[in-house]
Design an enzyme around this catalytic site. Sequence first.
Site, PDB file in Angstrom:
ATOM      1  N   ASP A   1       0.819  -1.219   0.000  1.00  0.00           N
ATOM      2  CA  ASP A   1       0.000   0.000   0.000  1.00  0.00           C
ATOM      3  C   ASP A   1       0.851   1.267   0.000  1.00  0.00           C
ATOM      4  OD1 ASP A   1       1.001  -0.255   2.527  1.00  0.00           O
ATOM      5  OD2 ASP A   1      -0.916  -0.185   3.571  1.00  0.00           O
TER       6      ASP A   1
ATOM      7  N   ASP B   1       1.546   6.050   2.533  1.00  0.00           N
ATOM      8  CA  ASP B   1       0.784   4.815   2.705  1.00  0.00           C
ATOM      9  C   ASP B   1      -0.660   5.174   2.359  1.00  0.00           C
ATOM     10  OD1 ASP B   1      -0.896   2.855   3.810  1.00  0.00           O
ATOM     11  OD2 ASP B   1       0.454   2.443   5.477  1.00  0.00           O
TER      12      ASP B   1
ATOM     13  N   LYS C   1       4.309   1.154  16.025  1.00  0.00           N
ATOM     14  CA  LYS C   1       3.174   1.916  16.563  1.00  0.00           C
ATOM     15  C   LYS C   1       3.429   2.413  17.994  1.00  0.00           C
ATOM     16  CE  LYS C   1       0.845   0.717  12.803  1.00  0.00           C
ATOM     17  NZ  LYS C   1       0.663  -0.613  12.307  1.00  0.00           N
TER      18      LYS C   1
HETATM   19  N1  GDD Z   1       0.414 -11.670   2.663  1.00  0.00           N
HETATM   20  C1  GDD Z   1       0.139 -10.966   3.751  1.00  0.00           C
HETATM   21  N2  GDD Z   1      -0.231 -11.630   4.891  1.00  0.00           N
HETATM   22  N3  GDD Z   1       0.207  -9.617   3.695  1.00  0.00           N
HETATM   23  C2  GDD Z   1      -0.088  -8.929   4.826  1.00  0.00           C
HETATM   24  C3  GDD Z   1      -0.470  -9.540   6.021  1.00  0.00           C
HETATM   25  C4  GDD Z   1      -0.544 -10.986   6.046  1.00  0.00           C
HETATM   26  O1  GDD Z   1      -0.867 -11.607   7.052  1.00  0.00           O
HETATM   27  N4  GDD Z   1      -0.699  -8.572   6.956  1.00  0.00           N
HETATM   28  C5  GDD Z   1      -0.451  -7.401   6.339  1.00  0.00           C
HETATM   29  N5  GDD Z   1      -0.102  -7.614   5.048  1.00  0.00           N
HETATM   30  C6  GDD Z   1       0.274  -6.591   4.053  1.00  0.00           C
HETATM   31  C7  GDD Z   1      -0.797  -5.544   3.850  1.00  0.00           C
HETATM   32  O2  GDD Z   1      -1.616  -5.900   2.755  1.00  0.00           O
HETATM   33  C8  GDD Z   1       0.013  -4.309   3.542  1.00  0.00           C
HETATM   34  O3  GDD Z   1       0.320  -4.203   2.165  1.00  0.00           O
HETATM   35  C9  GDD Z   1       1.322  -4.536   4.280  1.00  0.00           C
HETATM   36  O4  GDD Z   1       1.388  -5.917   4.583  1.00  0.00           O
HETATM   37  C10 GDD Z   1       1.422  -3.708   5.578  1.00  0.00           C
HETATM   38  O5  GDD Z   1       0.260  -3.912   6.364  1.00  0.00           O
HETATM   39  P1  GDD Z   1      -0.598  -2.692   6.910  1.00  0.00           P
HETATM   40  O6  GDD Z   1      -1.752  -3.277   7.623  1.00  0.00           O
HETATM   41  O7  GDD Z   1      -0.846  -1.698   5.844  1.00  0.00           O
HETATM   42  O8  GDD Z   1       0.404  -2.116   8.010  1.00  0.00           O
HETATM   43  P2  GDD Z   1       0.529  -0.612   8.551  1.00  0.00           P
HETATM   44  O9  GDD Z   1       0.350   0.364   7.466  1.00  0.00           O
HETATM   45  O10 GDD Z   1      -0.330  -0.465   9.747  1.00  0.00           O
HETATM   46  O11 GDD Z   1       2.056  -0.599   9.068  1.00  0.00           O
HETATM   47  C11 GDD Z   1       3.106  -1.052   8.232  1.00  0.00           C
HETATM   48  O12 GDD Z   1       3.425  -0.078   7.247  1.00  0.00           O
HETATM   49  C12 GDD Z   1       3.951   1.171   7.770  1.00  0.00           C
HETATM   50  C13 GDD Z   1       4.275   2.057   6.587  1.00  0.00           C
HETATM   51  O13 GDD Z   1       3.125   2.378   5.905  1.00  0.00           O
HETATM   52  C14 GDD Z   1       4.325  -1.356   9.113  1.00  0.00           C
HETATM   53  O14 GDD Z   1       5.268  -2.004   8.291  1.00  0.00           O
HETATM   54  C15 GDD Z   1       4.901  -0.091   9.723  1.00  0.00           C
HETATM   55  O15 GDD Z   1       6.112  -0.394  10.412  1.00  0.00           O
HETATM   56  C16 GDD Z   1       5.207   0.923   8.615  1.00  0.00           C
HETATM   57  O16 GDD Z   1       5.697   2.147   9.189  1.00  0.00           O
HETATM   58 MG    MG Z   2      -0.332   0.310   5.523  1.00  0.00          MG
END
Ligand code: GDD
Ligand code: MG
Length: 346
Positions: A106, A221, A157
């Site tokens: 994303d 993001d 977080k």
């Molecule tokens: N295949 C798979 N399986 N993908 C997953 C899973 C899973 O179980 N869980 C999450 N993802 C994918 C999501 O589709 C997304 O593209 C990505 O991993 C990150 O998940 P998010 O749910 O968007 O996390 P976030 O935005 O809260 O936090 C993450 O991104 C931040 C930056 O935007 C973390 O990596 C943070 O550390 C980071 O700062």
């Molecule tokens: Mg995200």
Amino acid sequence: MQALILAGGKGTRLRPLTVYTPKPIVPFLNRPFLLYQIEILQRAGIEDITLSLSYQPDKIEHLLGSGAEYGVNLRFVTEPSPMGTGGAYKFAANNLRETTIVFNGDILTDLDIAKIVEFHQSKKADATIVLTPVENPSAYGLVETDSENKVLRFREKPKPEELADLTTNTINAGIYVLEPNILELIPEGENYSFEYNVFPDLLEKQKSFYAYILKENYWRDIGTTESYLQAHHDFLGGKIKGFELEKSRKTEIATAAVVDRKSFLDDDCIIKPNARILNSVIGKGVLVEEKAIIENSIVWSHTRISSGAEIKNAVIGRSCHIGRNVSVTDGAVLGDKTSLTDYTKV
Ligand code: GDD
Ligand code: MG
């Protein structure tokens, strides 16, 4: 060199847009979002790309196909149930025997992947994480580094009290370069997280873990509805460089309608006389009737906006019917197939 895109999340913060469309393929400027990631990987010569899926995998696979159309070779790996970010990497391990670029699915960015790979190799790192500064790190993974760009601390977080005495605002940008030995740190068949497990493990085991800090590049993001809308405004405002998108010529705009130069319309739209479209993105086959106004908004394909309706700072899903003189404003987000009676105010 290969790439793995983590694209298995449920996209809950993008609801209702993700009810029928998984987050990795929500349209951005009328194209599936992942195509922007695929494009920057392809630019860096990385053509072997695995997509790690879990939520609505068939829709993603069906839409993107083999990747030949985009000059890459796509592979799809679907977890039986979500395994977490690190678990998903391990699950795809059979396809990953070389240095791998891992991307959160994303992230919208115009960074140059080749430079990050070069940095990773010059440091002989086991893992390199890309960081970007943000105003409020609490929704992200906060990362502290030393003067040589070695990662010192990773805190996913962080709570407000933890942020109070920090001097850094650099967060995990969701892009990593990983050597195959990282796979050994992840247990087989378990739910495991890069953010909560693998990165803290790397620090504890004193692995060679470096950070590449973005300065000039665009980064966002798009995983919340506010951010998704803002990303479009950023693009229309010229803040995202390097993606060339052609404007449609196969759309019918009445001479007495106004479509400003910033707006993007897909094919087969009909824009009736005295309608006004300003700073907006309109999907395929949208009908905009007389005197309707669409401003600072996104309208997905096959929606009908009836006469006199006013759409401002909003996102309207696919195949909606917006009645006459309806007003949708202030960050409203309507899911696919929404039908609004004439004169409704949202
Ligand atoms: N295949 C798979 N399986 N993908 C997953 C899973 C899973 O179980 N869980 C999450 N993802 C994918 C999501 O589709 C997304 O593209 C990505 O991993 C990150 O998940 P998010 O749910 O968007 O996390 P976030 O935005 O809260 O936090 C993450 O991104 C931040 C930056 O935007 C973390 O990596 C943070 O550390 C980071 O700062
Ligand atoms: Mg995200």
